[in-house]
Design a protein around this motif. Structure first.
Motif, short mmCIF file in Angstrom:
data_model
loop_
_atom_site.label_atom_id
_atom_site.label_comp_id
_atom_site.label_asym_id
_atom_site.label_seq_id
_atom_site.Cartn_x
_atom_site.Cartn_y
_atom_site.Cartn_z
N SER A 9 77.33 0.87 19.51
CA SER A 9 77.08 1.18 20.91
C SER A 9 77.62 2.54 21.29
O SER A 9 78.73 2.91 20.91
CB SER A 9 77.75 0.11 21.78
OG SER A 9 77.55 0.40 23.15
N MET A 36 64.26 -5.46 29.58
CA MET A 36 64.65 -6.86 29.58
C MET A 36 64.83 -7.39 31.00
O MET A 36 65.38 -8.47 31.21
CB MET A 36 65.94 -7.04 28.77
CG MET A 36 65.75 -6.64 27.31
SD MET A 36 67.24 -6.81 26.32
CE MET A 36 67.41 -8.59 26.26
N PHE A 38 66.95 -7.14 33.47
CA PHE A 38 68.28 -6.77 33.97
C PHE A 38 68.84 -5.55 33.27
O PHE A 38 69.85 -4.99 33.70
CB PHE A 38 69.25 -7.95 33.82
CG PHE A 38 69.59 -8.29 32.40
CD1 PHE A 38 70.76 -7.81 31.82
CD2 PHE A 38 68.74 -9.08 31.63
CE1 PHE A 38 71.07 -8.11 30.50
CE2 PHE A 38 69.06 -9.39 30.31
CZ PHE A 38 70.22 -8.91 29.74
N MET A 39 68.19 -5.13 32.17
CA MET A 39 68.67 -3.95 31.43
C MET A 39 67.56 -3.43 30.52
O MET A 39 66.58 -4.12 30.24
CB MET A 39 69.90 -4.28 30.59
CG MET A 39 69.62 -5.22 29.43
SD MET A 39 71.01 -5.44 28.29
CE MET A 39 70.93 -3.93 27.36
N TRP A 41 67.02 -2.24 26.77
CA TRP A 41 67.58 -2.25 25.43
C TRP A 41 66.96 -1.08 24.69
O TRP A 41 65.78 -1.10 24.35
CB TRP A 41 67.26 -3.57 24.73
CG TRP A 41 67.78 -3.65 23.32
CD1 TRP A 41 67.04 -3.52 22.18
CD2 TRP A 41 69.12 -3.85 22.91
NE1 TRP A 41 67.86 -3.63 21.07
CE2 TRP A 41 69.15 -3.84 21.50
CE3 TRP A 41 70.32 -4.04 23.59
CZ2 TRP A 41 70.31 -4.01 20.76
CZ3 TRP A 41 71.48 -4.20 22.86
CH2 TRP A 41 71.47 -4.19 21.47
N GLU A 57 73.73 2.67 25.68
CA GLU A 57 74.11 1.65 26.67
C GLU A 57 74.67 2.29 27.94
O GLU A 57 75.55 3.15 27.87
CB GLU A 57 75.15 0.74 26.02
CG GLU A 57 75.64 -0.37 26.88
CD GLU A 57 76.66 -1.24 26.17
OE1 GLU A 57 77.16 -2.18 26.83
OE2 GLU A 57 76.99 -0.99 25.00
N VAL A 61 76.00 -2.35 32.80
CA VAL A 61 74.77 -3.14 32.73
C VAL A 61 75.08 -4.42 31.96
O VAL A 61 75.65 -4.38 30.88
CB VAL A 61 73.63 -2.35 32.05
CG1 VAL A 61 72.41 -3.23 31.85
CG2 VAL A 61 73.28 -1.13 32.88
N GLY A 62 74.72 -5.53 32.53
CA GLY A 62 74.94 -6.80 31.86
C GLY A 62 76.28 -7.43 32.17
O GLY A 62 76.67 -8.40 31.54
N GLY A 63 77.01 -6.90 33.12
CA GLY A 63 78.28 -7.52 33.49
C GLY A 63 79.38 -6.52 33.71
O GLY A 63 79.22 -5.32 33.51
N THR A 69 83.37 -0.73 35.54
CA THR A 69 82.26 0.19 35.31
C THR A 69 82.64 1.61 35.71
O THR A 69 82.37 2.56 34.98
CB THR A 69 81.01 -0.27 36.09
OG1 THR A 69 80.63 -1.57 35.62
CG2 THR A 69 79.86 0.70 35.92
#
Length: 152
Positions: A9, A36, A38-39, A41, A57, A61-63, A69
């Motif tokens: 990543s 996807m 929500f994000m 890839w 990445e 994103v994703g949590g 963040t």
């Protein structure tokens, strides 16, 4: 037990800008680009090493909390997340010249090291990238090398 590293990543702030840099300047190719919901890839790989991908990445994103963040983004732009990747080449000086001509800004010009010839740059987001032309055989590090690396 394990046979390889498949995906590493790399945080980026803008995936399209990351594509311009990693694909347009460094020569990576897009492996996956999937919405996807929500994000996004987004993975890239070198044509010579398609089995090792970088996922580009976006922090948060994703949590993750807004505070986490924000801290990730801050550390990224300060260049404080460490080395994103080390790219091997057969011609470090040639790559340096070609990328410099494309406007890539280097933080270190090619230098002789005990392990080969090495230079460094940052991507548009602050990630450290090293480019290395490795020598064959065992590496011998001298005290002078250690002093130079530590700034002594």
């Amino acid at each position: 037990m394990f046979t390889s590293i498949a995906i590493t990543s790399v945080f980026v702030l803008d995936q399209d800008e990351a594509l311009d840099f990693y694909v347009g300047k460094l020569g990576f190719e897009v492996h996956d680009d999937v919405d996807m919901g929500f994000m996004r890839w987004l993975t890239i790989a070198l044509p010579s090493d398609p089995g090792h991908e970088l996922v580009l990445e976006v922090p948060g994103v994703g949590g993750g909390s807004p505070e986490t963040t924000a801290a990730q983004r801050d550390l990224l732009t300060k260049g404080a997340l460490g080395v994103a990747c080390i790219l091997n080449t057969d011609d470090c000086r040639g790559v340096f010249e070609r990328l410099s001509a494309q406007g890539v800004e280097f933080t270190e010009e090619p230098q002789e090291q005990p392990y080969g010839i090495d230079c460094a740059l940052r991507d548009p987001f602050g990630n450290h990238i090293r480019i290395t032309q490795r020598t064959q055989g065992p590496v011998e590090v001298t005290q002078a090398d250690v002093d130079r690396w530590s700034g002594a």
